[in-house]
Design a protein around this motif. Structure first.
Motif, mmCIF file in Angstrom:
data_model
loop_
_atom_site.group_PDB
_atom_site.id
_atom_site.type_symbol
_atom_site.label_atom_id
_atom_site.label_comp_id
_atom_site.label_asym_id
_atom_site.label_seq_id
_atom_site.Cartn_x
_atom_site.Cartn_y
_atom_site.Cartn_z
ATOM 1 N N LYS A 129 0.830 -1.208 0.000
ATOM 2 C CA LYS A 129 0.000 0.000 0.000
ATOM 3 C C LYS A 129 0.864 1.258 0.000
ATOM 4 O O LYS A 129 0.571 2.225 -0.712
ATOM 5 N N SER A 130 1.939 1.224 0.794
ATOM 6 C CA SER A 130 2.822 2.386 0.872
ATOM 7 C C SER A 130 3.492 2.661 -0.470
ATOM 8 O O SER A 130 3.647 3.817 -0.875
ATOM 9 N N GLY A 131 3.889 1.580 -1.169
ATOM 10 C CA GLY A 131 4.531 1.764 -2.462
ATOM 11 C C GLY A 131 3.600 2.320 -3.519
ATOM 12 O O GLY A 131 4.032 3.049 -4.425
ATOM 13 N N LEU A 132 2.304 1.982 -3.413
ATOM 14 C CA LEU A 132 1.320 2.443 -4.401
ATOM 15 C C LEU A 132 0.616 3.729 -3.985
ATOM 16 O O LEU A 132 -0.151 4.289 -4.793
ATOM 17 N N ASN A 133 0.857 4.184 -2.774
ATOM 18 C CA ASN A 133 0.065 5.296 -2.232
ATOM 19 C C ASN A 133 0.175 6.573 -3.058
ATOM 20 O O ASN A 133 -0.842 7.217 -3.380
ATOM 21 N N SER A 134 1.399 6.971 -3.418
ATOM 22 C CA SER A 134 1.573 8.231 -4.148
ATOM 23 C C SER A 134 0.840 8.202 -5.478
ATOM 24 O O SER A 134 0.163 9.170 -5.870
ATOM 25 N N ASP A 177 7.864 3.853 -12.065
ATOM 26 C CA ASP A 177 8.856 3.297 -11.139
ATOM 27 C C ASP A 177 10.274 3.766 -11.441
ATOM 28 O O ASP A 177 11.188 3.534 -10.636
ATOM 29 N N THR A 178 10.480 4.420 -12.571
ATOM 30 C CA THR A 178 11.803 4.993 -12.846
ATOM 31 C C THR A 178 11.975 6.341 -12.173
ATOM 32 O O THR A 178 13.091 6.876 -12.129
ATOM 33 N N GLN A 179 10.873 6.903 -11.665
ATOM 34 C CA GLN A 179 10.930 8.211 -11.002
ATOM 35 C C GLN A 179 10.514 8.131 -9.529
ATOM 36 O O GLN A 179 10.802 9.055 -8.766
ATOM 37 N N ASP A 180 9.862 7.074 -9.127
ATOM 38 C CA ASP A 180 9.392 6.952 -7.748
ATOM 39 C C ASP A 180 10.069 5.753 -7.077
ATOM 40 O O ASP A 180 9.817 4.605 -7.433
ATOM 41 N N ASN A 181 10.943 6.045 -6.112
ATOM 42 C CA ASN A 181 11.703 4.976 -5.457
ATOM 43 C C ASN A 181 10.820 4.054 -4.615
ATOM 44 O O ASN A 181 11.080 2.851 -4.509
ATOM 45 N N ALA A 182 9.788 4.642 -3.985
ATOM 46 C CA ALA A 182 8.912 3.807 -3.160
ATOM 47 C C ALA A 182 8.216 2.749 -4.006
ATOM 48 O O ALA A 182 8.089 1.592 -3.601
ATOM 49 N N LEU A 183 7.794 3.145 -5.193
ATOM 50 C CA LEU A 183 7.144 2.201 -6.101
ATOM 51 C C LEU A 183 8.127 1.141 -6.579
ATOM 52 O O LEU A 183 7.805 -0.056 -6.645
ATOM 53 N N GLY A 200 -0.759 -17.163 -4.482
ATOM 54 C CA GLY A 200 -0.906 -15.855 -5.106
ATOM 55 C C GLY A 200 -0.075 -14.745 -4.527
ATOM 56 O O GLY A 200 0.214 -13.759 -5.212
ATOM 57 N N LEU A 201 0.336 -14.839 -3.271
ATOM 58 C CA LEU A 201 0.984 -13.697 -2.627
ATOM 59 C C LEU A 201 2.332 -13.359 -3.257
ATOM 60 O O LEU A 201 2.720 -12.195 -3.302
ATOM 61 N N SER A 202 3.024 -14.366 -3.760
ATOM 62 C CA SER A 202 4.332 -14.105 -4.371
ATOM 63 C C SER A 202 4.216 -13.265 -5.646
ATOM 64 O O SER A 202 5.189 -12.644 -6.079
ATOM 65 N N ASN A 203 3.003 -13.219 -6.253
ATOM 66 C CA ASN A 203 2.808 -12.444 -7.475
ATOM 67 C C ASN A 203 2.427 -10.991 -7.188
ATOM 68 O O ASN A 203 2.366 -10.174 -8.114
ATOM 69 N N ALA A 204 2.151 -10.684 -5.932
ATOM 70 C CA ALA A 204 1.627 -9.355 -5.587
ATOM 71 C C ALA A 204 2.547 -8.209 -6.005
ATOM 72 O O ALA A 204 2.065 -7.230 -6.616
ATOM 73 N N PRO A 205 3.855 -8.236 -5.732
ATOM 74 C CA PRO A 205 4.702 -7.120 -6.142
ATOM 75 C C PRO A 205 4.688 -6.892 -7.658
ATOM 76 O O PRO A 205 4.622 -5.745 -8.119
ATOM 77 N N THR A 206 4.729 -7.967 -8.427
ATOM 78 C CA THR A 206 4.714 -7.834 -9.889
ATOM 79 C C THR A 206 3.369 -7.298 -10.376
ATOM 80 O O THR A 206 3.310 -6.411 -11.246
ATOM 81 N N ASP A 207 2.277 -7.805 -9.822
ATOM 82 C CA ASP A 207 0.947 -7.340 -10.227
ATOM 83 C C ASP A 207 0.733 -5.880 -9.846
ATOM 84 O O ASP A 207 0.067 -5.131 -10.570
ATOM 85 N N ALA A 208 1.295 -5.454 -8.719
ATOM 86 C CA ALA A 208 1.192 -4.053 -8.317
ATOM 87 C C ALA A 208 1.944 -3.155 -9.302
ATOM 88 O O ALA A 208 1.480 -2.060 -9.652
ATOM 89 N N GLY A 209 3.123 -3.641 -9.758
ATOM 90 C CA GLY A 209 3.870 -2.870 -10.747
ATOM 91 C C GLY A 209 3.121 -2.764 -12.065
ATOM 92 O O GLY A 209 3.160 -1.721 -12.734
ATOM 93 N N THR A 210 2.426 -3.828 -12.458
ATOM 94 C CA THR A 210 1.614 -3.796 -13.685
ATOM 95 C C THR A 210 0.481 -2.777 -13.560
ATOM 96 O O THR A 210 0.185 -2.038 -14.511
ATOM 97 N N TRP A 211 -0.139 -2.742 -12.392
ATOM 98 C CA TRP A 211 -1.219 -1.757 -12.158
ATOM 99 C C TRP A 211 -0.691 -0.333 -12.329
ATOM 100 O O TRP A 211 -1.332 0.521 -12.969
ATOM 101 N N ALA A 212 0.487 -0.042 -11.780
ATOM 102 C CA ALA A 212 1.061 1.295 -11.880
ATOM 103 C C ALA A 212 1.400 1.639 -13.331
ATOM 104 O O ALA A 212 1.177 2.771 -13.783
ATOM 105 N N THR A 213 1.941 0.668 -14.063
ATOM 106 C CA THR A 213 2.299 0.913 -15.467
ATOM 107 C C THR A 213 1.054 1.218 -16.310
ATOM 108 O O THR A 213 1.047 2.169 -17.110
#
Length: 278
Positions: A129-134, A177-183, A200-213
């Motif tokens: 949540k913290s990584g995606l908050n901004s 993610d190239t401009q936001d270190n938290a992400l 499923g939990l191991s996929n969460a960081p990758t899926d969160a990055g896809t959402w941001a992209t």
């Protein structure tokens, strides 16, 4: 006395000759012997002197405090042998210590309790949540401005479009993610060991990055819309497709956490990501 004795002897010898006991030659031989006198007694030769005693060499006296130095080659070989023995002992000690440490660790390591797993889950959820908050907060501002423009339709003012364009531009950096270190840190985060194996939990960081992209793509579409100066206030097919992708990403990410929460029999209320309207 000696002459009388010789005469008597000669007389006896003559009688023996005359009686035929002695031949004339034997008589002459005996006569010559008597007249020659007794043969001198030979003096025995003096005994040779005893040989001088042989000198027994005296062994060298070696001082007990000063042992004879060994030859260099023998000394070096002994030093090398001692050194090899020392290394062998050291290696064996290290192996024994490692075995003890592993045995103690294996014996003292117990499975994580349910409370520990629940705490680890909540901590990992907070980290994502913290990584995606901004990015999430920035897109909420964009959605507000977009709603105003869509509501106004053709009547949307230039000011509304400018505000929408500004909000879209401001949200792009937090969602990159190239401009936001938290992400970036969130995308590369590993699942805690106590939660390994949860579905499923191991996929969460990758899926969160896809959402941001994909969110960044929506922002770019909105920026183009705002710059159209109101000539295309309706959502384009490109924007509709990108919005659909973002919403699907959000559902997938929530499903990652929901599956793990169900395995742990704990409550999961979602990551609180804003849902786009299409």
């Amino acid at each position: 006395m000696a002459g009388q004795s010789n005469a008597d002897e000669l007389k006896k010898l003559a009688e023996l000759r005359d009686s035929g006991v002695l031949s004339p030659e034997e008589f002459e031989a005996q006569k010559a012997r008597l007249l020659a006198g007794p043969s001198p007694v030979s003096t025995p030769a003096p005994a040779p002197p005893p040989p001088p005693p042989q000198r027994v060499p005296t062994p060298p006296i070696v001082s007990p405090t000063a042992p004879a130095a060994p030859r260099p080659a023998v000394k070096q070989a002994s030093a090398k042998k001692k050194k090899r023995r020392g290394w062998t002992v050291l290696v064996l000690l290290v192996i024994i210590i490692v075995i003890i440490i592993v045995a103690v660790s294996s014996g003292s390591k117990s499975p994580a309790t349910h409370a520990q797993k629940a705490a680890a889950f909540n901590s990992f959820e907070s980290s994502v949540k913290s990584g995606l908050n901004s990015c999430n907060v920035a897109t909420q501002d964009v959605q507000v401005e977009l709603g105003l423009v869509l509501q106004a339709g053709n009547a949307a003012s230039t000011s509304d479009l400018v505000q929408l364009d500004t909000a879209a531009k401001n949200a792009q950096a937090p969602c990159d993610d190239t401009q936001d270190n938290a992400l970036l840190n969130m995308e590369t985060e590993s699942v805690p060991g106590t939660l390994s194996g949860l579905s499923g939990l191991s996929n969460a960081p990758t899926d969160a990055g896809t959402w941001a992209t994909d969110t960044g793509k929506v922002l770019h579409d909105i920026e183009n819309l705002a710059q159209s100066s109101g000539s295309a206030v309706g959502l384009t097919s490109q924007l509709d497709g990108d919005v659909s992708n973002v919403n699907n990403d959000q559902s997938t990410l929530n499903s990652d956490f929901q599956a793990a929460a169900s395995s742990l029999n704990i409550t999961f209320n979602g990551l609180g990501l804003a849902k786009w309207s299409s």
